[in-house]
Design a protein around this motif. Structure first.
Motif, PDB file in Angstrom:
ATOM      1  N   ILE A  66       0.546  -1.184   0.009  1.00 49.06           N
ATOM      2  CA  ILE A  66      -0.115  -0.072   0.114  1.00 49.06           C
ATOM      3  C   ILE A  66       0.865   1.186   0.095  1.00 49.06           C
ATOM      4  N   SER A  67       0.524   2.180  -0.924  1.00 48.13           N
ATOM      5  CA  SER A  67       1.380   3.333  -0.972  1.00 48.13           C
ATOM      6  C   SER A  67       0.584   4.606  -0.868  1.00 48.13           C
ATOM      7  N   LEU A  68       0.729   5.658  -0.334  1.00 48.15           N
ATOM      8  CA  LEU A  68       0.243   6.897  -0.354  1.00 48.15           C
ATOM      9  C   LEU A  68       1.465   7.762  -1.037  1.00 48.15           C
ATOM     10  N   ASN A  69       0.813   9.001  -1.991  1.00 49.30           N
ATOM     11  CA  ASN A  69       1.833   9.731  -2.220  1.00 49.30           C
ATOM     12  C   ASN A  69       1.092  11.072  -2.518  1.00 49.30           C
ATOM     13  N   ALA A  70       1.806  12.247  -2.418  1.00 52.57           N
ATOM     14  CA  ALA A  70       1.165  13.619  -2.860  1.00 52.57           C
ATOM     15  C   ALA A  70       2.428  14.315  -3.640  1.00 52.57           C
ATOM     16  N   ARG A  71       1.708  14.526  -4.925  1.00 51.79           N
ATOM     17  CA  ARG A  71       2.641  15.313  -5.869  1.00 51.79           C
ATOM     18  C   ARG A  71       2.429  16.867  -5.888  1.00 51.79           C
ATOM     19  N   ASP A  72       3.354  17.612  -6.010  1.00 53.53           N
ATOM     20  CA  ASP A  72       3.306  19.148  -6.031  1.00 53.53           C
ATOM     21  C   ASP A  72       2.523  19.548  -4.634  1.00 53.53           C
ATOM     22  N   VAL A  73       3.174  19.046  -3.561  1.00 57.27           N
ATOM     23  CA  VAL A  73       2.519  19.146  -2.169  1.00 57.27           C
ATOM     24  C   VAL A  73       1.947  20.721  -2.111  1.00 57.27           C
ATOM     25  N   PHE A  74       2.878  21.566  -2.431  1.00 57.77           N
ATOM     26  CA  PHE A  74       2.522  23.096  -1.948  1.00 57.77           C
ATOM     27  C   PHE A  74       1.612  23.854  -3.343  1.00 57.77           C
ATOM     28  N   ASN A  75       1.434  23.049  -4.194  1.00 58.21           N
ATOM     29  CA  ASN A  75       0.818  23.606  -5.392  1.00 58.21           C
ATOM     30  C   ASN A  75       1.414  24.801  -6.004  1.00 58.21           C
ATOM     31  N   THR A  76       2.832  24.432  -6.202  1.00 59.27           N
ATOM     32  CA  THR A  76       3.523  25.625  -6.806  1.00 59.27           C
ATOM     33  C   THR A  76       3.907  25.628  -8.143  1.00 59.27           C
ATOM     34  N   LEU A  77       3.374  24.548  -8.923  1.00 56.36           N
ATOM     35  CA  LEU A  77       3.825  24.396 -10.314  1.00 56.36           C
ATOM     36  C   LEU A  77       2.939  25.331 -11.216  1.00 56.36           C
ATOM     37  N   SER A  78       3.391  26.190 -12.076  1.00 53.42           N
ATOM     38  CA  SER A  78       2.697  26.758 -13.198  1.00 53.42           C
ATOM     39  C   SER A  78       3.470  27.257 -14.226  1.00 53.42           C
ATOM     40  N   PHE A  79       3.075  27.578 -15.368  1.00 58.37           N
ATOM     41  CA  PHE A  79       3.943  28.050 -16.577  1.00 58.37           C
ATOM     42  C   PHE A  79       3.791  29.307 -16.848  1.00 58.37           C
ATOM     43  N   ASN A  80       4.710  30.132 -16.917  1.00 60.28           N
ATOM     44  CA  ASN A  80       4.572  31.696 -17.186  1.00 60.28           C
ATOM     45  C   ASN A  80       5.325  31.873 -18.364  1.00 60.28           C
ATOM     46  N   PHE A  81       4.997  32.736 -19.403  1.00 62.89           N
ATOM     47  CA  PHE A  81       5.836  33.035 -20.630  1.00 62.89           C
ATOM     48  C   PHE A  81       5.439  34.401 -21.126  1.00 62.89           C
ATOM     49  N   LYS A  82       6.555  35.219 -21.458  1.00 57.03           N
ATOM     50  CA  LYS A  82       6.303  36.688 -21.967  1.00 57.03           C
ATOM     51  C   LYS A  82       7.221  36.798 -23.055  1.00 57.03           C
ATOM     52  N   THR A  83       6.448  37.400 -24.186  1.00 54.91           N
ATOM     53  CA  THR A  83       7.321  37.506 -25.400  1.00 54.91           C
ATOM     54  C   THR A  83       8.171  38.603 -25.290  1.00 54.91           C
ATOM     55  N   VAL A  84       9.130  39.022 -26.066  1.00 59.92           N
ATOM     56  CA  VAL A  84      10.204  40.067 -26.097  1.00 59.92           C
ATOM     57  C   VAL A  84       9.038  41.417 -26.171  1.00 59.92           C
TER      58      VAL A  84
END
Length: 846
Positions: A776-794
């Motif tokens: 039996i396994s329990l896991n939590a991915r990205d525990v602190f909910n910090t993943l995001s993608f941010n992009f800006k053009t020149v």
């Protein structure tokens, strides 16, 4: 070289010349190639047994004296009975068998050594023309109490290993990936990243080849990897500088995913169930069974996945053309659901100790649903709101695919000579449809024009035939050769029909600017040769691969056709020097190619966002890269360090390229923008302070510079950044393990913009029950909910754009795996192994 091996001298010439053929006759030639070479080499093996000069042979089997289990990797030495000097030697195979040929006439004895056992000397024997063969049916070794006291047996295989041409990450004990997919496992391997759209990159480069058990798949990488449970993976092989033996496709290298194969005699299996909760619920399960004896290994597996993916995004754009200035803000919410079934099965037939025939196949189906709401608010040049657009997308799709694979693995009388013949065919279909509804409102919320209604249908068909023939040969003592040939034929047929619908009458009009029928055919014929040896502390290997590629594409709707045929050479070289016991320097070079994919070539428009179109470029050329790498490997009792310097020069670099329309539309396509220089330093550390605690750490500092060209004017031509990974795995109490891992990627620039940094932390716990049959396994991915993608053009682009995307990254998962079955033990197991070992001395397919 013995007389019977003369054929081997000419094999590289035969292989490399076989693909220099006309386009009209290529299919006939590769059939002849793959039939003729096995026959010739088998005939050569028979000739080797009848060579001119005397050549004695010594063979046998080494067993544990107490258990009668095979002793693998024991050292077997032929010792001159008079001088007691070493004449020849080898190591035993997994089943304890050994074979030594090329022994001159004389009187000898064998000395057998292996850690944990007392050295064993056989009786003296004589080899001459009357007695050219000496066979030891069973050599029993006794344990050495003194040596056993010094042996420390690790509970788990090391999580990181290094070889001359690859790094191996043993992930079968990776807790945070349990209950997830293969994509989740890859995301935790040092140097590999998986982004929000399931794109896989190695050292920051998405031009990577994905193999499963050494074979490519016709299914898209993300599609097939989403369907394979993460706990079915044994190890991940990362090959950043592949040798001539490997397909040169993939600029960053090769990721080879090795699935678990049960080696236990008897019948056994596993049942797995998984539940995940993020912003929505996901379910998956699998069932596998395996039956193995000395003659055959049969296996079958079924897996089911039902996953929701929820994401949202925001963006701002400002249009800055001389006569047009305005801005708009947009928000979107997406839901994607995928239900898939995957059935895999196969058989290995052990004809005898030197011949194995195998066959396998898989069949998969999937059903998809997707919904998207895109809201766009428009503003004039001074920032006052003007109107609003709401665009809704509703889509569904389904598809199926199957793959068949069969082959023959042969070991010749000389155990250092082997052959692997592999044939595969696969077909993949994908059908989907989307309906678009777009409404327009003024600032008071009143509808200002008729809604825009559009519908589209896509039908994709992908067929691939692949065949390869590989040899590993020993030409002279200590000189090893790899040679072979490969044929890959790809046939792709993509159809898109797009219709505008009149909201008042319902009449449908085909939009010929979007609708299209795209055909693509590619055939690659390859031959390779490499040779390597070892002298003292030096180990070296060099090779050359030659390929002839034929490609043709057709836009049937516009009656346009394109053809691109080219011949390429791919040299490779490896040089290793052993500084001391457990410390090596490795220098390597290889040439790689990245052929444009169909989605990069296909001019179909992705129109889910009316202000951001994505389309392919049928005029793309392949890009070529020269890769240099210097690695230092140092192994201590508890610590392993692998540090690497790497440099890549790429010609005709393929990159996403953004063009701008005065109406505020950005069009993302692909272009060969010129030559680039990439470089970096990578450090990987594996530290095991105690048997129950394992720590992995990785750091990668990288940079890139793009030379100036017509397309790079005004772009960011230099960038740099770094990535950090850290993972700690502890066995804390009575079969309970805890793992914590984290990763950080710095921000960096791309040719037409900047990407912000991100980081995440994962945690997991696992416990075994019922005599280790239930986990039996329990896991939590990205525990602190910090993943995001941010992009800006020149800033100086005609359209300045910022984008932020967030996806369902914080996910909690519970996974249960139950192992069942009956393994042969005691007398049954020994009898089965003895029968298999006795077959070693009987006549077989030579």
């Amino acid at each position: 070289m013995k007389g019977g091996n003369v054929f081997v001298r000419f094999l590289p010439i035969f292989v490399t010349s076989s693909f220099k053929i006309s386009y009209m006759t290529k299919f006939l030639n590769w059939r002849v190639l793959f039939i003729a070479i096995p026959i010739l080499l088998i005939f050569n093996d028979l000739l080797a047994q009848r060579g001119g000069g005397f050549s004695g042979e010594v063979s046998g089997r080494v067993l544990d004296g107490a258990t009668e289990e095979a002793v693998a990797y024991a050292t077997v030495s032929v010792i001159d009975a008079d001088s007691e000097e070493l004449v020849k030697g080898t190591v035993t195979e997994d089943n304890g068998n050994f074979f030594i040929d090329g022994v001159e006439q004389g009187t000898y004895f064998l000395r057998v050594n292996f850690i944990g056992y007392s050295a064993y000397n056989t009786d003296v024997f004589t080899l001459d023309r009357d007695n050219p063969n000496q066979f030891f049916r069973r050599i029993y070794m006794g344990s050495s109490a003194q040596e056993l006291d010094e042996v420390v047996v690790s509970e788990q295989r090391s999580s990181f290993e290094t070889r001359l041409d690859r790094r191996i990450f043993n992930v079968e004990n990776d807790l945070v990936s349990e209950g997830g997919t293969t994509l989740d496992v890859l995301g935790n391997v040092p140097g590999i990243e998986v982004d929000i759209d399931d794109n896989i990159s190695l050292r920051g480069d998405e031009n990577v080849t994905i193999l499963i058990d050494g074979r490519p798949s016709t299914f898209t990488s993300a599609e097939v990897l989403q369907q394979i449970p993460g706990n079915s993976i044994e190890r991940i092989e990362v090959i950043t500088n592949p040798s001539a033996r490997f397909d040169p496709e993939g600029m960053a290298g090769i990721i080879n995913i090795i699935l678990k194969q049960d080696q236990n005699l008897g019948i056994n299996g596993t049942v797995t169930g998984t539940y995940s909760r993020g912003k929505s619920d996901s379910y998956s399960g699998s069932f596998g069974v395996n039956m193995r004896n000395s003659n055959v290994n049969l296996y079958a597996n079924y897996s089911y996945n039902n996953r929701d993916r929820i994401s949202d995004g925001t963006g701002e754009s400002r249009v800055n053309f001389p006569d047009t200035v305005y801005s708009f803000k947009q928000t979107d919410e997406r839901l994607r659901n995928n239900v898939s079934h995957l059935v895999r099965g196969g058989a290995d037939f052990f004809i005898n100790s030197r011949n194995t025939l195998y066959a396998s196949g898989n069949y998969r189906t999937n059903d998809r649903l997707n919904e998207n709401i895109l809201t766009i608010d428009f503003f004039d040049k001074i920032g006052d709101p003007t109107f609003e657009s709401i665009r809704r997308t509703v889509g569904s799709g389904d598809g199926y695919g199957y793959e068949f694979n069969a082959g023959w693995q042969k070991q010749f009388l000389n155990p250092n000579n082997s052959m692997d013949l592999d044939l595969s065919y696969s077909l993949n279909t994908d059908g989907r449809g989307n309906d678009y509804f777009q409404d327009f409102y003024n600032i008071d919320g009143e509808e200002i024009q008729d809604p825009f209604i559009q519908t589209e249908e896509r039908d994709n068909l992908n067929r691939v035939f692949s065949s390869r023939l590989d040899f590993e040969l020993e030409l002279w003592d200590g000189w090893e050769v790899e040679t072979g040939a490969r044929v890959d034929v790809t046939d792709i047929d993509n159809k898109l029909n797009s219709f505008d619908i009149d909201p008042s009458t319902g009449e449908m009009t085909n939009d010929k600017d979007i609708s299209n029928h795209f055909l693509y055919d590619q055939s690659v014929f390859a031959g390779y040769f490499s040779i390597g040896s070892q002298t003292g502390n030096w180990q070296y290997k060099a090779g050359l691969r030659a390929e002839q590629t034929y490609t043709s594409s057709e836009l049937r709707t516009t009656e346009e056709s394109f053809e691109n045929n080219y011949f390429s050479l791919f040299p490779s070289a490896f040089l290793s020097y052993s500084l001391s016991e457990g410390e090596d320097l490795i220098l390597s070079y290889s040439r790689r190619v990245n052929r444009p994919s169909t989605w990069q070539l296909n001019p179909f428009r992705n129109q889910s966002d009316p202000n951001n179109f994505r389309t392919g470029n049928p005029f793309l050329q392949p890009e070529y890269t020269d890769v240099f790498e210097l690695s230092h490997v140092k192994i201590w009792d508890q610590l392993t360090l692998n540090n690497s310097l790497y440099y890549r020069q790429t010609n005709d670099l393929i990159r996403r390229f953004i063009t701008f329309d005065p109406e505020g539309i950005t069009i993302v396509t692909f272009e060969n923008i010129g030559r680039s220089h990439s470089y970096g330093v990578e450090a990987i550390a594996n530290y095991r302070p105690y048997r129950w605690w394992n720590i992995n750490a990785t750091a990668n500092v990288f940079g890139q510079h793009i030379e100036e060209s017509d397309l790079t004017e005004g772009l960011n031509r230099s960038s740099s950044g770094y990535r950090l990974n850290l993972s700690s795995n502890k066995t804390v109490w009575n079969g309970m393990s805890v793992q914590v891992s984290g990763r950080y990627r710095s921000g960096f620039t791309v040719p037409q913009g900047e990407i912000d940094p991100f980081f995440n932390i994962d945690m997991a716990i696992r416990k075994n029950f019922l005599d280790n049959n239930l986990t039996i396994s329990l896991n939590a991915r990205d525990v602190f909910n910090t993943l995001s993608f941010n992009f800006k053009t020149v800033e100086d682009a005609p359209i300045v754009r910022t984008r932020e995307r967030n996806w369902d990254s914080r996910v909690f998962t519970v996974n249960a795996t139950y192992r069942f079955g009956r393994q042969l033990e005691g007398p049954e197991r020994r009898r089965e192994r003895r029968e298999n070992g006795d077959r070693f001395s009987t006549p077989d397919i030579e």
